[in-house]
Scaffold this active site. Structure first.
Site, PDB file in Angstrom:
ATOM      1  N   HIS A  56     -18.993  68.226 -11.147  1.00 30.86           N
ATOM      2  CA  HIS A  56     -19.167  66.622 -12.163  1.00 30.86           C
ATOM      3  C   HIS A  56     -19.070  65.775 -10.630  1.00 30.86           C
ATOM      4  O   HIS A  56     -18.193  65.924  -9.813  1.00 30.86           O
ATOM      5  CB  HIS A  56     -17.208  66.819 -12.791  1.00 30.86           C
ATOM      6  CG  HIS A  56     -17.280  67.415 -13.439  1.00 30.86           C
ATOM      7  ND1 HIS A  56     -17.316  66.984 -15.024  1.00 30.86           N
ATOM      8  CD2 HIS A  56     -16.469  68.866 -13.725  1.00 30.86           C
ATOM      9  CE1 HIS A  56     -17.092  68.140 -15.230  1.00 30.86           C
ATOM     10  NE2 HIS A  56     -16.517  68.898 -14.729  1.00 30.86           N
ATOM     11  N   ARG A  58     -19.306  61.793 -11.702  1.00 29.65           N
ATOM     12  CA  ARG A  58     -18.383  60.888 -12.196  1.00 29.65           C
ATOM     13  C   ARG A  58     -19.895  59.792 -11.824  1.00 29.65           C
ATOM     14  O   ARG A  58     -18.927  59.100 -12.142  1.00 29.65           O
ATOM     15  CB  ARG A  58     -17.912  60.639 -11.012  1.00 29.65           C
ATOM     16  CG  ARG A  58     -16.677  61.771 -10.578  1.00 29.65           C
ATOM     17  CD  ARG A  58     -15.942  62.848 -11.978  1.00 29.65           C
ATOM     18  NE  ARG A  58     -14.586  63.588 -12.060  1.00 29.65           N
ATOM     19  CZ  ARG A  58     -14.562  63.942 -12.902  1.00 29.65           C
ATOM     20  NH1 ARG A  58     -14.806  64.150 -14.177  1.00 29.65           N
ATOM     21  NH2 ARG A  58     -13.472  64.587 -12.577  1.00 29.65           N
ATOM     22  N   HIS A 172     -17.677  74.825 -23.133  1.00 31.41           N
ATOM     23  CA  HIS A 172     -16.401  74.639 -22.719  1.00 31.41           C
ATOM     24  C   HIS A 172     -15.078  75.587 -23.928  1.00 31.41           C
ATOM     25  O   HIS A 172     -15.982  74.322 -24.787  1.00 31.41           O
ATOM     26  CB  HIS A 172     -15.552  73.156 -22.062  1.00 31.41           C
ATOM     27  CG  HIS A 172     -14.910  72.306 -22.103  1.00 31.41           C
ATOM     28  ND1 HIS A 172     -14.156  72.174 -20.982  1.00 31.41           N
ATOM     29  CD2 HIS A 172     -14.012  72.942 -22.774  1.00 31.41           C
ATOM     30  CE1 HIS A 172     -12.569  72.572 -21.394  1.00 31.41           C
ATOM     31  NE2 HIS A 172     -12.742  72.153 -22.431  1.00 31.41           N
ATOM     32  N   ASP A 283     -16.745  74.149 -10.994  1.00 31.90           N
ATOM     33  CA  ASP A 283     -16.545  72.758 -11.783  1.00 31.90           C
ATOM     34  C   ASP A 283     -15.291  72.020 -10.601  1.00 31.90           C
ATOM     35  O   ASP A 283     -14.920  71.405 -11.455  1.00 31.90           O
ATOM     36  CB  ASP A 283     -14.879  73.442 -12.640  1.00 31.90           C
ATOM     37  CG  ASP A 283     -15.112  72.789 -13.815  1.00 31.90           C
ATOM     38  OD1 ASP A 283     -14.952  71.232 -13.991  1.00 31.90           O
ATOM     39  OD2 ASP A 283     -14.102  73.176 -15.055  1.00 31.90           O
TER      40      ASP A 283
HETATM   41  O1  DOR Z   1     -10.044  70.740 -15.560  1.00 31.89           O
HETATM   42  C1  DOR Z   1     -11.071  70.445 -15.528  1.00 31.89           C
HETATM   43  N1  DOR Z   1     -11.611  68.507 -15.339  1.00 31.89           N
HETATM   44  N2  DOR Z   1     -11.624  70.922 -16.849  1.00 31.89           N
HETATM   45  C2  DOR Z   1     -12.309  70.498 -17.312  1.00 31.89           C
HETATM   46  O2  DOR Z   1     -13.087  70.434 -18.631  1.00 31.89           O
HETATM   47  C3  DOR Z   1     -13.146  68.433 -17.022  1.00 31.89           C
HETATM   48  C4  DOR Z   1     -12.733  67.757 -16.047  1.00 31.89           C
HETATM   49  C5  DOR Z   1     -12.856  67.134 -15.320  1.00 31.89           C
HETATM   50  O3  DOR Z   1     -13.610  66.172 -15.726  1.00 31.89           O
HETATM   51  O4  DOR Z   1     -12.356  66.709 -14.655  1.00 31.89           O
HETATM   52 ZN    ZN Z   2     -15.176  72.462 -18.720  1.00 35.33          ZN
HETATM   53 ZN    ZN Z   3     -15.882  71.043 -16.270  1.00 37.44          ZN
END
Ligand code: DOR
Ligand code: ZN
Ligand code: ZN
Length: 411
Positions: A56, A58, A172, A283
């Protein structure tokens, strides 16, 4: 450039000569043109560069947590040259235009290339999937990461469309109507359903951040039946369990899927060793300090991970004998390219020069102030690790040199 004094995964000395974006030759005592740049790898190990199938950054909308520049610097620092980005941005990435803009910005910065996934349902509304019918061919991966898709009929149509259009569904697994009272069942029920849909429609399904023993079992069974199911696990689900959250409820341990039991950790490790697990992924989920600095119930889910993954895995998975170095390379560099349909990279002539040099003996302590990421939300701060990336090349260009991420990429 000639990389001298490196080692392969077996510890054998090796020289690698890069010309343009490819490996021109490997061997010992290579003769190269005069004036060629020479990098002394100092006896470190040269590997195909790492690829993250789950990250991610952002952008758009949450750049205060991370942006493409800091995200790609963090990726280079971790030894990565390519990341697959999730669409839970603001707006949600439901169009090829947003996806292409993110990818183009990553290319412009030049530290790490990116693929931006597109949401399964439009704006994560859980039901609208018309946009899938008009996706251009360069969009190949769809996901609702951060959410599950709960409606069975919607998901059945999604799998049918994905098969027809050659899309990979990245899942997910979480039924949000169940997770408030049973997080485990919420993952398991969507995993089983999605594996069944993949079998039924012949779709390529990639299961994200698998965290329970039942999910691993379901995926293993499904593959035995011939389904095209791949899966990934994260370092935090391999190294932490629910007993570690502690009485102070440190929100750095709050993640989704949540930390599970010791039996689940053992099942994931068994999956690493027996081949069920295809990839170890970050992740990487950056959040601002003030957002994590709240009651456990109110804090956002997620932890950063791209700068610590290699060290954690070398120290604890390879170091403790769960897997060997070659299997780690498979999980971090080889299989992720297959999942993302990227060109194979290997330390051999003719291969693209996407390379990571690691120092397997470097001892270091995870410290907040050392991150290139904008965020610092990780429970691994203070951990003593052995092994880190020191040099990274993307298409023959250095993005990190001797442990320092390049400010500008020399092209
Ligand atoms: O822990 C997580 N953070 N799980 C997710 O599915 C989304 C992610 C986030 O975007 O912060
Ligand atoms: Zn996820
Ligand atoms: Zn994720």
């Amino acid at each position: 450039m000639l990389i001298r004094n490196a080692k392969d995964t077996a510890g054998k000395p090796i020289e690698v000569w890069l010309r343009g974006d490819t490996i021109a030759a490997i061997g010992q005592g290579l003769v190269v043109p005069e004036g060629e740049d020479v990098l002394d790898a100092k006896g470190r190990t040269i590997l195909p560069a790492f690829i993250d199938t789950h990250c991610h950054w952002r952008t758009p909308g949450f750049e205060y947590k991370e942006d493409i520049a800091t995200g790609s610097a963090a990726a280079a620092a971790g030894g990565y040259t390519f990341v697959n980005l999730m669409p839970n941005t603001k707006p949600v990435c439901s169009t090829p235009e947003i996806a292409r803009a993110v990818e183009a910005e990553a290319k412009r910065i030049g530290l790490c290339d990116a693929n931006q996934t597109v949401s399964i349902t439009k704006d994560f509304d859980g039901k609208t999937i018309d946009h899938l019918l008009t996706l251009p061919e360069d969009i190949k991966f769809i996901t609702e990461d951060g959410n599950g898709v709960m409606n069975n009929a919607v998901m059945a149509r999604v799998f049918a469309i994905a098969t027809e259009r050659g899309l990979t569904v990245m899942s997910h697994a979480e039924d949000r109507e169940i997770s408030p009272w049973d997080y485990r069942l919420a993952e398991n029920i969507e995993t089983v359903r999605n594996c069944h849909l993949a079998e039924y429609y012949g779709t390529h399904l990639h299961m994200c951040h698998v965290s329970t023993k039942e999910s691993i079992d379901a995926i293993r069974m499904s593959r035995l039946k011939g389904a095209r199911v791949s899966c990934e696990v994260t370092p935090h689900h391999l190294l932490l369990d629910d007993s570690m959250v502690g009485e102070d409820y440190d929100t750095n341990y709050k993640v989704n899927p949540p930390l599970r039991t010791k039996a689940d950790v053992a099942a994931l490790r068994a999956g690493l060793a027996d081949g069920t697990v295809d990839a170890i992924v970050t992740d990487h989920a950056p959040h601002a300090t003030y957002e994590k600095d709240r009651e456990f119930e109110l804090a956002p889910f997620g932890m950063i991970g791209i700068e610590t993954l290699l060290g954690l895995m070398l120290t604890h998975m390879v170091g403790e004998g769960v897997i060997g170095l070659n299997r780690l390379v498979e999980l971090m560099a080889v299989n992720p390219r297959t999942i993302l349909r990227d060109e194979r990279v290997a330390i051999e002539p003719g291969s693209i020069a996407d390379l990571t040099v690691i120092d397997p003996d470097a001892e270091w302590t995870v410290a907040k102030d050392d991150f290139c990421s904008k965020a610092q939300n990780t429970p691994f701060v203070g951990w003593n690790l052995r092994g880190r990336a020191t040099d990274v090349f993307v298409g023959g260009y250095a993005t990190m040199e001797d442990g320092v991420v390049c400010a500008t990429v020399k092209k």
